[in-house]
Every structure is written in C-alpha cells, then in structure tokens.
Enzyme design. Sequence first.
Site, PDB file in Angstrom:
ATOM      1  N   GLY A  30       0.849  -1.184   0.000  1.00 13.91           N
ATOM      2  CA  GLY A  30       0.000   0.000   0.000  1.00 13.91           C
ATOM      3  C   GLY A  30       0.882   1.231   0.000  1.00 13.91           C
ATOM      4  N   ASN A  31       0.339   2.318  -0.508  1.00 14.66           N
ATOM      5  CA  ASN A  31       1.108   3.565  -0.546  1.00 14.66           C
ATOM      6  C   ASN A  31       0.148   4.744  -0.586  1.00 14.66           C
ATOM      7  OD1 ASN A  31       0.675   3.155  -3.582  1.00 14.66           O
ATOM      8  ND2 ASN A  31       2.128   1.538  -3.040  1.00 14.66           N
ATOM      9  N   SER A  47       9.452   3.697  -1.183  1.00 19.55           N
ATOM     10  CA  SER A  47       9.277   2.313  -1.628  1.00 19.55           C
ATOM     11  C   SER A  47       9.762   1.326  -0.571  1.00 19.55           C
ATOM     12  CB  SER A  47      10.083   2.133  -2.917  1.00 19.55           C
ATOM     13  OG  SER A  47      10.048   0.803  -3.331  1.00 19.55           O
ATOM     14  N   GLY A  48       8.951   0.280  -0.343  1.00 18.94           N
ATOM     15  CA  GLY A  48       9.393  -0.879   0.442  1.00 18.94           C
ATOM     16  C   GLY A  48       9.750  -0.641   1.894  1.00 18.94           C
ATOM     17  N   SER A  76       7.552   5.323  -3.848  1.00 20.25           N
ATOM     18  CA  SER A  76       6.751   4.106  -4.040  1.00 20.25           C
ATOM     19  C   SER A  76       6.751   3.688  -5.513  1.00 20.25           C
ATOM     20  CB  SER A  76       5.314   4.403  -3.599  1.00 20.25           C
ATOM     21  OG  SER A  76       4.445   3.447  -4.145  1.00 20.25           O
ATOM     22  N   GLU A  78       4.388   2.549  -7.037  1.00 25.68           N
ATOM     23  CA  GLU A  78       3.103   2.906  -7.654  1.00 25.68           C
ATOM     24  C   GLU A  78       2.980   4.406  -7.929  1.00 25.68           C
ATOM     25  OE1 GLU A  78       1.587   0.787  -9.056  1.00 25.68           O
ATOM     26  OE2 GLU A  78       1.498  -1.083  -7.906  1.00 25.68           O
ATOM     27  N   HIS A  97      -3.641   3.888  -1.619  1.00 18.02           N
ATOM     28  CA  HIS A  97      -3.689   2.577  -2.271  1.00 18.02           C
ATOM     29  C   HIS A  97      -3.443   1.496  -1.218  1.00 18.02           C
ATOM     30  CE1 HIS A  97      -2.866  -0.921  -4.581  1.00 18.02           C
ATOM     31  NE2 HIS A  97      -1.563  -0.865  -4.404  1.00 18.02           N
ATOM     32  N   HIS A  99      -4.296  -2.911   0.034  1.00 22.39           N
ATOM     33  CA  HIS A  99      -4.556  -4.286  -0.420  1.00 22.39           C
ATOM     34  C   HIS A  99      -5.597  -4.918   0.515  1.00 22.39           C
ATOM     35  CE1 HIS A  99      -0.326  -4.679  -2.508  1.00 22.39           C
ATOM     36  NE2 HIS A  99      -1.074  -3.727  -3.021  1.00 22.39           N
ATOM     37  N   HIS A 161      -5.180  -7.464  -7.089  1.00 22.00           N
ATOM     38  CA  HIS A 161      -4.182  -6.561  -6.534  1.00 22.00           C
ATOM     39  C   HIS A 161      -4.714  -5.820  -5.299  1.00 22.00           C
ATOM     40  CE1 HIS A 161      -1.094  -3.123  -7.476  1.00 22.00           C
ATOM     41  NE2 HIS A 161      -1.219  -3.366  -6.194  1.00 22.00           N
TER      42      HIS A 161
HETATM   43 ZN   LIG Z   1      -0.283  -2.531  -4.514  1.00 26.89          ZN
END
Ligand SMILES: [Zn+2]
Length: 228
Positions: A30-31, A47-48, A76, A78, A97, A99, A161
């Site tokens: 998620g971001n 990111s991550g 990210s 995304e 965003h 999941h 997703h």
């Molecule tokens: Zn995702």
Amino acid sequence: MARIDDAIKDLIVETGRNMITTGMTVGTWGNISVRDPEHGYMYISPSGMNYDSIERHHVVVLDLELNHIDGEFEPSVEKHMHAAAYRTRADVHAVVHTHPIYSSVFGVVEMPLPAVSEDFAQIVGASVSVALPYALPGTPELGRVAAQALGSNNAVILPRHGALSVGPTMEMALKVSRVLEKNAQIYLYARLLGEPKLFAPGEVEMMQSFMQDHYGRKNREMSAAQRP
Ligand SMILES: [Zn+2]
C-alpha cells in the site's frame, strides 16, 4: 527553488502509522500521497518501507511527470498510478492505495461493486469499477487503466491486486478507503443470505447532493467561524 512543506510530509508519516494501527494494510504494501495545492507536487511514501519506520525525511516529492523534486529515498513503485489520478482529476488532493481483503474479492472475479450502504453511496458513488484489462503493479500501464476506470468516482478496484481511493483531503481519501471495504464486506455477506436489494435510479445522486449541500453544513460553518 520550490518550497517543501514539512507539514505535508508529516501528514504522510501520520497517515501511514494510522493505516497500520487500523489494519488497513499489511507490512510495506500500500502507498499514500498528497498533492501540494501550491505547486501541484506529489508527496509520496517511500518504496518498500514499513509504515511504522517512515519518518519525515523518507517522504519523496515528485512533480506529476515524475521528475524528482525533493527527498533522497526511492518513491513508491506505484508513483505512476498516483500521478495518473492527480493528472486526470483536478479535484483530487490525496490518494490511498491498499490491499484490502473484501474489496479485492471483486477484483478477483472482475465484478463491479454496487453501493449497498448509504455512506458508500454518499462519498464513493453508485458503483465502483474494476480497472481492466489487468496491468502489472508498478507500471505506467496500471496508472492509465486505473485512472480511466476511476472516472468521476472516488475509488476503483485493481484486479488481483487491491484498491485505490481518492479524495479532496487525506481525511476523505481514508474515509473512502474504509467505506469501500465495509461496503464490499456487506455486499458479500448479503449475497450469502439472498439477493441484495440495490438503490433505485436517482437515489444515489440525491444522497450525494444532500450530503454536499445540507448534511453537517451548519456545524461545519459554526466550527469554521469559531476558529481563531
Ligand atoms: Zn499494490
């Protein structure tokens, strides 16, 4: 040189922690991002990284063509999807965003999710689409497909997703994200018991305009007037 707003970076940090404590996302998935109303820059989570370890200096600032503006960390993956949402919707200033389980079920069977609760009808829309065709995570293609399927709604489901929620503020984008998941859960349970009854044509639009024009308006005006 562009002025970087630390308050927006702090909002990303706080929202990420809130997403962990409310169970909206697991691990580093998620971001989230916010659009700076002054310059139009996108402030996005790195990111991550686990949300509970993200601090102000980890937040990355990009323009909507994804040129780097500020921050030393990788944004990210995304970033394409977040930028695409801002480019296609001038009214959107926050993107979330996640999941989530129940909304993701609709992405697996590629079935649109209809409104079956008043809160969803008021702040999300009559139904939420699945962004098709399938596009791999982190690709510009996913950004294009998601922004197109989002249309004028405030959420879209990404097949196999997760989900994307948007709003004029981070508070509203988060609310959309939670209400989307709740509506998905209610609809699935309702399908187990029988045939869900949907709103009649025009009812969703009436609820949306009532929400905009009347609901809580007096209280909002009073609290704005009382602000120093
Ligand atoms: Zn995702």
